[in-house]
Scaffold this motif. Structure first.
Motif, mmCIF file in Angstrom:
data_model
loop_
_atom_site.group_PDB
_atom_site.id
_atom_site.type_symbol
_atom_site.label_atom_id
_atom_site.label_comp_id
_atom_site.label_asym_id
_atom_site.label_seq_id
_atom_site.Cartn_x
_atom_site.Cartn_y
_atom_site.Cartn_z
ATOM 1 N N PHE A 1 11.977 -6.916 -12.577
ATOM 2 C CA PHE A 1 10.649 -6.364 -12.339
ATOM 3 C C PHE A 1 10.714 -4.874 -12.053
ATOM 4 C CE2 PHE A 1 10.268 -10.827 -10.709
ATOM 5 C CZ PHE A 1 9.629 -11.303 -11.837
ATOM 6 N N ARG A 2 9.649 -4.198 -12.367
ATOM 7 C CA ARG A 2 9.530 -2.763 -12.130
ATOM 8 C C ARG A 2 8.578 -2.519 -10.971
ATOM 9 N NH1 ARG A 2 13.618 -0.733 -15.118
ATOM 10 N NH2 ARG A 2 13.590 -1.641 -17.162
ATOM 11 N N PRO A 3 8.734 -1.415 -10.278
ATOM 12 C CA PRO A 3 7.833 -1.136 -9.155
ATOM 13 C C PRO A 3 6.472 -0.603 -9.578
ATOM 14 C CG PRO A 3 9.507 0.562 -9.307
ATOM 15 C CD PRO A 3 9.852 -0.476 -10.328
ATOM 16 N N GLN A 4 6.153 -0.656 -10.850
ATOM 17 C CA GLN A 4 4.835 -0.243 -11.322
ATOM 18 C C GLN A 4 4.133 -1.451 -11.931
ATOM 19 O OE1 GLN A 4 7.593 1.405 -12.713
ATOM 20 N NE2 GLN A 4 7.566 3.225 -11.456
ATOM 21 N N GLY A 5 2.831 -1.467 -11.824
ATOM 22 C CA GLY A 5 2.048 -2.501 -12.495
ATOM 23 C C GLY A 5 1.904 -3.766 -11.676
ATOM 24 N N SER A 6 1.676 -4.855 -12.397
ATOM 25 C CA SER A 6 1.354 -6.125 -11.738
ATOM 26 C C SER A 6 2.556 -6.799 -11.094
ATOM 27 C CB SER A 6 0.718 -7.073 -12.750
ATOM 28 O OG SER A 6 1.635 -7.335 -13.795
ATOM 29 N N THR A 7 3.762 -6.406 -11.424
ATOM 30 C CA THR A 7 4.946 -7.026 -10.829
ATOM 31 C C THR A 7 5.433 -6.287 -9.583
ATOM 32 O OG1 THR A 7 6.423 -5.776 -12.276
ATOM 33 C CG2 THR A 7 5.711 -7.955 -13.046
ATOM 34 N N PHE A 8 4.646 -5.320 -9.121
ATOM 35 C CA PHE A 8 5.061 -4.538 -7.955
ATOM 36 C C PHE A 8 5.301 -5.427 -6.733
ATOM 37 C CE2 PHE A 8 3.927 -2.336 -4.011
ATOM 38 C CZ PHE A 8 4.884 -1.338 -4.014
ATOM 39 N N ILE A 9 4.442 -6.412 -6.490
ATOM 40 C CA ILE A 9 4.565 -7.248 -5.301
ATOM 41 C C ILE A 9 5.839 -8.090 -5.358
ATOM 42 C CG2 ILE A 9 3.193 -9.186 -6.158
ATOM 43 C CD1 ILE A 9 3.022 -7.777 -2.614
ATOM 44 N N LEU A 10 6.223 -8.553 -6.538
ATOM 45 C CA LEU A 10 7.461 -9.324 -6.677
ATOM 46 C C LEU A 10 8.677 -8.433 -6.454
ATOM 47 C CD1 LEU A 10 6.460 -11.403 -9.803
ATOM 48 C CD2 LEU A 10 6.476 -12.160 -7.426
ATOM 49 N N TRP A 11 8.615 -7.233 -6.988
ATOM 50 C CA TRP A 11 9.707 -6.283 -6.796
ATOM 51 C C TRP A 11 9.855 -5.924 -5.324
ATOM 52 C CZ3 TRP A 11 9.590 -1.185 -5.070
ATOM 53 C CH2 TRP A 11 10.775 -0.477 -5.220
ATOM 54 N N LEU B 1 4.572 12.557 -9.207
ATOM 55 C CA LEU B 1 5.600 12.449 -8.174
ATOM 56 C C LEU B 1 5.792 11.012 -7.725
ATOM 57 C CD1 LEU B 1 7.557 13.896 -6.289
ATOM 58 C CD2 LEU B 1 5.662 14.202 -4.696
ATOM 59 N N ASP B 2 4.709 10.246 -7.636
ATOM 60 C CA ASP B 2 4.821 8.853 -7.215
ATOM 61 C C ASP B 2 5.688 8.043 -8.172
ATOM 62 O OD1 ASP B 2 2.903 9.118 -9.172
ATOM 63 O OD2 ASP B 2 1.652 7.477 -8.414
ATOM 64 N N TYR B 3 5.602 8.317 -9.468
ATOM 65 C CA TYR B 3 6.441 7.633 -10.442
ATOM 66 C C TYR B 3 7.912 7.912 -10.182
ATOM 67 C CZ TYR B 3 8.869 6.548 -14.751
ATOM 68 O OH TYR B 3 9.772 6.052 -15.660
ATOM 69 N N TRP B 4 8.257 9.168 -9.961
ATOM 70 C CA TRP B 4 9.660 9.538 -9.782
ATOM 71 C C TRP B 4 10.217 9.012 -8.460
ATOM 72 C CZ3 TRP B 4 12.083 10.387 -13.931
ATOM 73 C CH2 TRP B 4 11.444 10.972 -15.018
ATOM 74 N N ILE B 5 9.390 8.946 -7.433
ATOM 75 C CA ILE B 5 9.849 8.378 -6.161
ATOM 76 C C ILE B 5 10.132 6.893 -6.323
ATOM 77 C CG2 ILE B 5 9.124 7.809 -3.807
ATOM 78 C CD1 ILE B 5 7.700 10.543 -3.759
ATOM 79 N N LEU B 6 9.203 6.166 -6.950
ATOM 80 C CA LEU B 6 9.433 4.735 -7.180
ATOM 81 C C LEU B 6 10.608 4.495 -8.123
ATOM 82 C CD1 LEU B 6 5.818 3.328 -7.385
ATOM 83 C CD2 LEU B 6 7.514 2.919 -5.604
ATOM 84 N N PHE B 7 10.792 5.355 -9.090
ATOM 85 C CA PHE B 7 11.931 5.218 -9.994
ATOM 86 C C PHE B 7 13.245 5.401 -9.239
ATOM 87 C CE2 PHE B 7 15.010 7.024 -13.026
ATOM 88 C CZ PHE B 7 15.068 5.968 -13.934
ATOM 89 N N ALA B 8 13.295 6.367 -8.344
ATOM 90 C CA ALA B 8 14.504 6.592 -7.540
ATOM 91 C C ALA B 8 14.773 5.406 -6.623
ATOM 92 C CB ALA B 8 14.360 7.878 -6.727
#
Length: 98
Positions: free
Chosen positions: A61-71, A5-12
């Motif tokens: 950048f994507r909201p997953q992984g190491s680039t989350f803070i930049l996003w 669910l966390d993936y789909w929320i961040l994707f939205a």
């Protein structure tokens, strides 16, 4: 592969963030430069660079992984413009409606 669910929320949120960033950038570009100083905000150039950089970061950048803070920083930057700067600019350019 199943996603939680966390993936789909961040994707939205990621999908919704890109048009918001584009709107903020375009809005910053078309406003009068003197409206920013009249609204006691940073200059038009500064907000154009902030929202443009935010838009680029939201796309790159994507909201997953190491680039989350930049996003997240990019999302916050464009949301600050939408929530704080845009209403003041509209108020200054329209004048008092009372």
């Amino acid at each position: 592969m199943t996603y939680g669910l966390d993936y789909w929320i961040l994707f939205a949120i990621w999908c919704a963030g890109m048009p918001v960033g584009a709107f903020a950038f375009l809005h910053a570009l078309v406003q009068r430069a003197d409206a920013y100083t009249a609204a006691d905000r940073m200059t038009k150039l500064a907000w154009s660079l902030i929202t443009g950089g935010g838009l680029a970061a939201l796309y790159l950048f994507r909201p997953q992984g190491s680039t989350f803070i930049l996003w997240m920083a990019a999302l916050v930057a464009v949301l600050v413009y939408i929530v704080d700067v845009r209403p003041k600019l509209n108020e200054v350019q329209r004048g008092n409606r009372w």
